[in-house]
Design a protein around this motif. Structure first.
Motif, PDB file in Angstrom:
ATOM      1  N   GLY A   1       0.659  -1.313   0.086  1.00 54.84           N
ATOM      2  CA  GLY A   1      -0.047  -0.088  -0.093  1.00 54.84           C
ATOM      3  C   GLY A   1       0.710   1.374   0.135  1.00 54.84           C
ATOM      4  N   LEU A   2       1.813   1.384  -0.605  1.00 51.06           N
ATOM      5  CA  LEU A   2       2.890   2.304  -0.618  1.00 51.06           C
ATOM      6  C   LEU A   2       3.173   3.241  -1.947  1.00 51.06           C
TER       7      LEU A   2
ATOM      8  N   TRP B   1       2.279  -6.887  10.398  1.00 47.90           N
ATOM      9  CA  TRP B   1       1.474  -6.158   9.276  1.00 47.90           C
ATOM     10  C   TRP B   1       0.896  -4.899   9.803  1.00 47.90           C
ATOM     11  N   HIS B   2       0.005  -4.790  10.896  1.00 47.79           N
ATOM     12  CA  HIS B   2      -0.498  -3.695  11.168  1.00 47.79           C
ATOM     13  C   HIS B   2       0.441  -2.639  11.647  1.00 47.79           C
ATOM     14  N   ALA B   3       1.569  -3.203  12.523  1.00 51.52           N
ATOM     15  CA  ALA B   3       2.492  -2.281  12.653  1.00 51.52           C
ATOM     16  C   ALA B   3       3.254  -1.483  11.547  1.00 51.52           C
ATOM     17  N   PHE B   4       3.568  -2.374  10.297  1.00 53.08           N
ATOM     18  CA  PHE B   4       4.194  -1.923   9.260  1.00 53.08           C
ATOM     19  C   PHE B   4       3.018  -0.487   8.419  1.00 53.08           C
ATOM     20  N   PHE B   5       1.832  -1.000   8.517  1.00 55.21           N
ATOM     21  CA  PHE B   5       0.663   0.046   7.856  1.00 55.21           C
ATOM     22  C   PHE B   5       0.642   1.028   8.691  1.00 55.21           C
ATOM     23  N   GLY B   6       0.402   0.992  10.060  1.00 55.45           N
ATOM     24  CA  GLY B   6       0.406   2.111  10.879  1.00 55.45           C
ATOM     25  C   GLY B   6       1.588   2.915  10.616  1.00 55.45           C
ATOM     26  N   THR B   7       2.957   2.579  10.765  1.00 51.13           N
ATOM     27  CA  THR B   7       4.143   3.263  10.382  1.00 51.13           C
ATOM     28  C   THR B   7       3.928   3.943   9.140  1.00 51.13           C
ATOM     29  N   SER B   8       3.345   3.485   7.919  1.00 54.50           N
ATOM     30  CA  SER B   8       3.377   3.998   6.810  1.00 54.50           C
ATOM     31  C   SER B   8       2.274   5.187   6.970  1.00 54.50           C
ATOM     32  N   PHE B   9       1.230   5.184   7.910  1.00 55.22           N
ATOM     33  CA  PHE B   9       0.197   6.290   7.976  1.00 55.22           C
ATOM     34  C   PHE B   9       1.184   7.547   8.441  1.00 55.22           C
ATOM     35  N   GLY B  10       2.022   7.460   9.464  1.00 53.30           N
ATOM     36  CA  GLY B  10       2.986   8.460   9.890  1.00 53.30           C
ATOM     37  C   GLY B  10       3.813   9.001   8.886  1.00 53.30           C
ATOM     38  N   VAL B  11       4.250   8.050   8.014  1.00 52.74           N
ATOM     39  CA  VAL B  11       5.464   8.444   6.988  1.00 52.74           C
ATOM     40  C   VAL B  11       4.794   9.258   6.027  1.00 52.74           C
ATOM     41  N   SER B  12       3.396   8.948   5.711  1.00 49.08           N
ATOM     42  CA  SER B  12       2.638   9.578   4.704  1.00 49.08           C
ATOM     43  C   SER B  12       2.260  10.998   5.129  1.00 49.08           C
TER      44      SER B  12
ATOM     45  N   VAL C   1       4.181  12.877   7.284  1.00 48.40           N
ATOM     46  CA  VAL C   1       5.372  13.588   6.950  1.00 48.40           C
ATOM     47  C   VAL C   1       5.675  14.100   5.559  1.00 48.40           C
ATOM     48  N   ILE C   2       5.507  13.178   4.702  1.00 50.86           N
ATOM     49  CA  ILE C   2       5.921  13.640   3.496  1.00 50.86           C
ATOM     50  C   ILE C   2       4.895  14.489   2.636  1.00 50.86           C
ATOM     51  N   GLY C   3       3.776  14.375   3.326  1.00 44.93           N
ATOM     52  CA  GLY C   3       2.647  15.080   2.685  1.00 44.93           C
ATOM     53  C   GLY C   3       1.776  14.670   1.483  1.00 44.93           C
ATOM     54  N   THR C   4       1.591  13.179   1.492  1.00 47.27           N
ATOM     55  CA  THR C   4       0.860  12.409   0.571  1.00 47.27           C
ATOM     56  C   THR C   4      -0.352  11.766   1.306  1.00 47.27           C
ATOM     57  N   SER C   5      -1.183  11.333   0.423  1.00 47.33           N
ATOM     58  CA  SER C   5      -2.181  10.201   1.218  1.00 47.33           C
ATOM     59  C   SER C   5      -1.597   8.853   1.455  1.00 47.33           C
ATOM     60  N   ALA C   6      -2.454   8.028   2.372  1.00 50.56           N
ATOM     61  CA  ALA C   6      -2.097   6.638   2.252  1.00 50.56           C
ATOM     62  C   ALA C   6      -2.796   5.995   1.055  1.00 50.56           C
ATOM     63  N   ALA C   7      -2.568   4.933   0.949  1.00 46.20           N
ATOM     64  CA  ALA C   7      -3.331   3.982  -0.143  1.00 46.20           C
ATOM     65  C   ALA C   7      -4.590   3.630   0.441  1.00 46.20           C
ATOM     66  N   TRP C   8      -5.636   4.433   0.554  1.00 48.84           N
ATOM     67  CA  TRP C   8      -6.895   3.859   1.398  1.00 48.84           C
ATOM     68  C   TRP C   8      -7.568   2.750   0.841  1.00 48.84           C
ATOM     69  N   ASP C   9      -7.627   2.392  -0.540  1.00 47.28           N
ATOM     70  CA  ASP C   9      -8.209   1.327  -0.889  1.00 47.28           C
ATOM     71  C   ASP C   9      -7.599   0.051  -0.434  1.00 47.28           C
ATOM     72  N   ARG C  10      -6.252   0.071  -0.556  1.00 46.09           N
ATOM     73  CA  ARG C  10      -5.460  -1.175  -0.147  1.00 46.09           C
ATOM     74  C   ARG C  10      -5.518  -1.304   1.422  1.00 46.09           C
ATOM     75  N   LEU C  11      -5.633  -0.080   2.133  1.00 44.36           N
ATOM     76  CA  LEU C  11      -5.333  -0.084   3.618  1.00 44.36           C
ATOM     77  C   LEU C  11      -6.866  -0.505   3.961  1.00 44.36           C
ATOM     78  N   GLY C  12      -7.903   0.000   3.228  1.00 46.74           N
ATOM     79  CA  GLY C  12      -9.093  -0.426   3.944  1.00 46.74           C
ATOM     80  C   GLY C  12      -9.518  -1.880   3.623  1.00 46.74           C
ATOM     81  N   LEU C  13      -8.749  -2.480   2.639  1.00 47.93           N
ATOM     82  CA  LEU C  13      -9.126  -3.932   2.469  1.00 47.93           C
ATOM     83  C   LEU C  13      -8.374  -4.650   3.636  1.00 47.93           C
ATOM     84  N   MET C  14      -7.286  -4.006   4.186  1.00 46.91           N
ATOM     85  CA  MET C  14      -6.565  -4.765   5.334  1.00 46.91           C
ATOM     86  C   MET C  14      -7.286  -4.693   6.539  1.00 46.91           C
TER      87      MET C  14
END
Length: 340
Positions: free
Chosen positions: A74-75, A117-128, A130-143
């Motif tokens: 979901g990156l 997996w949830h730890a990774f996806f949670g970290t990706s939220f924080g990274v998103s 800071v970078i100023g972009t949105s998360a891949a909500w479709d993929r994350l929503g399925l997860m």
């Protein structure tokens, strides 16, 4: 991406693979050790081998390309945003691996099963953020949907299987020897499934890093690196996360061989549905822990220690938010380094 940064990303991905095997060894062997279906040493060696083989099988079945890895993790928005800044992308991958590792380390120390997996996806939220972009909500929503429905399915299936096992045992169609033999088989299935499911996470990170560095993903070096990820998962499993083993086998409930068989069979089914049916990552920790609860309820609600179950559930709920904060903080620090 500079060679040094690429090497750091790959090295940390291997550390996460090792930690994942160590943290989640309990998923495959906690029941067999607790019920004494296998000796601890034999269970660990068997689980380590099957985790490695499961990871290698996943490599053989999957076409490992950068688009596959980006979609799995979901990156998409992060990779697109940083396509022209490979070093910053490398820093983001480092933070994703470091945040995941730290959460696995913390939850192991607490003796609570939690989702890598949830730890990774949670970290990706924080990274998103800071970078100023949105998360891949479709993929994350399925997860997230799978993470909510999966434990319910696991607990329900384990409850029904336990009821069936109890009936067969009462009618003497199923004896203790049969149950222990079947439990060994079901534990082996969970171990192989864990390798197939969880090795994909660090493996996908390595694929993205190599692709960003312009490496040939069909080359021998890449194959060796990917095989090393599989071996790292197995090596971590061999060490065994005994704190979590005690939680699943003794603190959550006094596990019997029949419960172990029902729980492992249910967890294996849930993992299969996630990997081959929905093509979505499934938390093996959540699948097994909820299955243990379901099998325990089948013997009577009082056989489950609900205070421990609530602790586990709280960790599951806190994981994405806590890791998002950690990911944002870590990336903020890393981006202050020269050259990034």
């Amino acid at each position: 991406m500079t060679p040094l940064l690429l090497a750091l990303v790959v090295a940390l991905a291997l550390v996460v693979a090792y930690m994942n095997g160590f943290h989640d060894a309990s998923n495959a062997i906690s029941t067999t050790i607790t019920t004494r279906a296998l000796k601890a040493s034999s269970a660990l060696w068997a689980a380590a081998l099957l985790n490695t083989l499961g990871a290698l099988l996943g490599m053989a079945l999957l076409v490992m390309t950068v688009p596959w890895a980006v979609r799995l993790l979901g990156l998409g928005p992060i990779v697109e945003q940083l396509a022209a800044r490979p070093d910053t992308l490398g820093a983001a991958l480092l933070v994703l691996m470091l945040g995941t590792f730290l959460w696995d380390l913390l939850t192991w120390w607490m003796g609570l099963p939690a989702s890598t997996w949830h730890a990774f996806f949670g970290t990706s939220f924080g990274v998103s953020l800071v970078i100023g972009t949105s998360a891949a909500w479709d993929r994350l929503g399925l997860m997230l949907a799978v993470s909510v429905v999966g434990p319910v399915i696991s607990a329900t299936v384990a409850y029904l299987l336990m009821q069936l096992i109890l009936r067969l045992a009462r009618s003497e169609l199923l004896g203790p020897g049969h149950i222990r033999f079947a439990q060994t088989f079901s534990a082996s299935t969970v171990a192989a499934g864990h390798g197939l499911n969880d090795a994909r996470l660090p493996l996908a990170v390595v694929v993205i890093a190599l692709g960003s560095a312009g490496a040939d993903l069909s080359g021998t070096t890449t194959t060796v690196l990917m095989s090393t990820v599989a071996v790292a998962v197995g090596a971590g499993t061999l060490m065994g996360g005994h704190r979590i083993i005690r939680t699943l086998g003794r603190r959550l409930t006094d596990l019997t061989a029949a419960q172990g068989l029902a729980a492992e069979s249910s967890a294996a089914l849930t993992m299969s549905l996630g990997v081959f049916g929905l093509e979505s990552p499934v938390s093996t920790s959540q699948a097994l822990a909820s299955s243990v609860v379901g099998a325990g309820v089948a013997r009577g609600r009082r056989t489950v220690r609900w205070s421990v179950a609530r602790e586990i559930l709280l960790i599951w709920l806190v994981t994405p938010l806590a890791c998002a904060v950690v990911g944002a903080a870590l990336l903020g620090v890393v981006l202050e380094l020269p050259g990034l």
